[in-house]
Scaffold this active site. Sequence first.
Site, PDB file in Angstrom:
ATOM      1  N   SER A  15       2.018  -8.758  -2.506  1.00 48.93           N
ATOM      2  CA  SER A  15       2.570  -7.421  -2.825  1.00 48.93           C
ATOM      3  C   SER A  15       3.889  -7.110  -2.125  1.00 48.93           C
ATOM      4  O   SER A  15       4.569  -6.160  -2.514  1.00 48.93           O
ATOM      5  CB  SER A  15       1.554  -6.334  -2.478  1.00 48.93           C
ATOM      6  N   LYS A  74       6.793  -6.890  -4.337  1.00 51.39           N
ATOM      7  CA  LYS A  74       6.983  -5.742  -5.237  1.00 51.39           C
ATOM      8  C   LYS A  74       8.205  -4.915  -4.857  1.00 51.39           C
ATOM      9  O   LYS A  74       8.889  -4.363  -5.716  1.00 51.39           O
ATOM     10  CB  LYS A  74       5.737  -4.843  -5.212  1.00 51.39           C
ATOM     11  N   TYR A 125       4.828 -12.893 -12.932  1.00 52.54           N
ATOM     12  CA  TYR A 125       4.302 -12.067 -11.832  1.00 52.54           C
ATOM     13  C   TYR A 125       3.564 -12.910 -10.792  1.00 52.54           C
ATOM     14  O   TYR A 125       3.734 -12.714  -9.583  1.00 52.54           O
ATOM     15  CB  TYR A 125       3.377 -10.988 -12.412  1.00 52.54           C
ATOM     16  N   TYR A 149      -0.510   0.535   0.726  1.00 51.39           N
ATOM     17  CA  TYR A 149      -1.566   0.950  -0.209  1.00 51.39           C
ATOM     18  C   TYR A 149      -2.065   2.355   0.136  1.00 51.39           C
ATOM     19  O   TYR A 149      -1.286   3.202   0.559  1.00 51.39           O
ATOM     20  CB  TYR A 149      -2.745  -0.044  -0.218  1.00 51.39           C
ATOM     21  N   VAL A 166      -1.695  -9.036   0.228  1.00 54.09           N
ATOM     22  CA  VAL A 166      -3.055  -9.537   0.493  1.00 54.09           C
ATOM     23  C   VAL A 166      -3.082 -10.886   1.196  1.00 54.09           C
ATOM     24  O   VAL A 166      -4.142 -11.327   1.647  1.00 54.09           O
ATOM     25  CB  VAL A 166      -3.945  -9.679  -0.763  1.00 54.09           C
TER      26      VAL A 166
HETATM   27  N1  GLN Z   1      -0.841 -10.958  -6.373  1.00 52.05           N
HETATM   28  C1  GLN Z   1      -1.667  -9.908  -5.898  1.00 52.05           C
HETATM   29  C2  GLN Z   1      -2.356  -9.174  -7.032  1.00 52.05           C
HETATM   30  O1  GLN Z   1      -1.726  -8.793  -7.956  1.00 52.05           O
HETATM   31  C3  GLN Z   1      -0.892  -8.958  -5.064  1.00 52.05           C
HETATM   32  C4  GLN Z   1      -1.742  -7.836  -4.525  1.00 52.05           C
HETATM   33  C5  GLN Z   1      -1.487  -7.501  -3.102  1.00 52.05           C
HETATM   34  O2  GLN Z   1      -0.848  -8.232  -2.340  1.00 52.05           O
HETATM   35  N2  GLN Z   1      -2.057  -6.404  -2.706  1.00 52.05           N
HETATM   36  O3  GLN Z   1      -3.533  -8.946  -6.990  1.00 52.05           O
END
Ligand code: GLN
Length: 309
Positions: free
Chosen positions: A65, A68, A193, A245, A263
């Site tokens: 994430s 992002k 993605y 988050y 994550v």
């Molecule tokens: N690639 C992960 C997903 O889309 C990224 C989520 C994350 O790092 N929270 O589930």
Amino acid sequence: MYCQSNDELLELVNEARKVAKDGKVADYIPALGKANPGDLAVAIHYPDGTCLSAGDIERKITLQSISKVISLALVLMDRGYEHVFHHVGMEPTGDPFNSIAKLETMDVAKPLNPMINAGALAVTHLIIGSNVAERLQRLLKFIQTMAGNPDIGYCQEVAQSEFETAFLNRALCYFLKEHGIIKEDVEQLLDLYTKQCAIEMNCLDLARIGLVFAMDGVDPDSKAQVIPKDVARICKTFMVTCGMYNASGEFAIKIGIPAKSGVSGGIMGAVPRKFGIGVFGPALDEKGNSIAGIKFLEQLSRNYSLSMF
Ligand code: GLN
């Protein structure tokens, strides 16, 4: 005066590492489950080129994430403010990152912000290029510039592992496609993605990227404006309001610096006009943030009065 030596940093790392046993490595992406929960690596990058680091710094992490916020910067540069925020909102959700719940309850079915999966998928959809390889290459080039490291690539194993198991993200994409937010083929978007999320680097590279955000988009060595100041400002604001988050509020109160987690256990921090931080500790707390990473940042922020509030 901020942290001055690797030894000072190591003390904080050793202390923070103790809580790693209370966390759990993410395994919903099977390849991430192989990480060692006891690892902790941190790096701090200052504008004068000094870089401090401590812990398991030879480990590489996938951005997950954290990517992002970088894809958001690229897409804002590619498409402009109006276009991007026509596809994604600006409000925190208070829901877990992969939640589908709010999409259906909103009047306009656009994702609430670019830091949740639905919003990030809408943003990645906007990366310009004639095919997945070209779009990924543009994103990689942008990341390499910010990190000052032309060797950064993506981990094929992690990308493949997520691609094969991303049923929830597929569901989000189909929902967004139904409502006209995304227009491309869902498998193609997921290919891009999952490769974006699997972009891999060490915590020193991550700290260097954090530094570019911290310095309002200016590369600390070349002094080039690699991200327009306004785009860096928008990204940092999202890091504060949604970067951790549904723990972003608590993080703002306890730590008070713009940060984005993933994550994989990575956290990128940008202490405005001071330095960039890269952290990697794969054991996660119940909200999906690196448990030892948060502990480390809490202590760092307290010791050096880093909160911007
Ligand atoms: N690639 C992960 C997903 O889309 C990224 C989520 C994350 O790092 N929270 O589930």
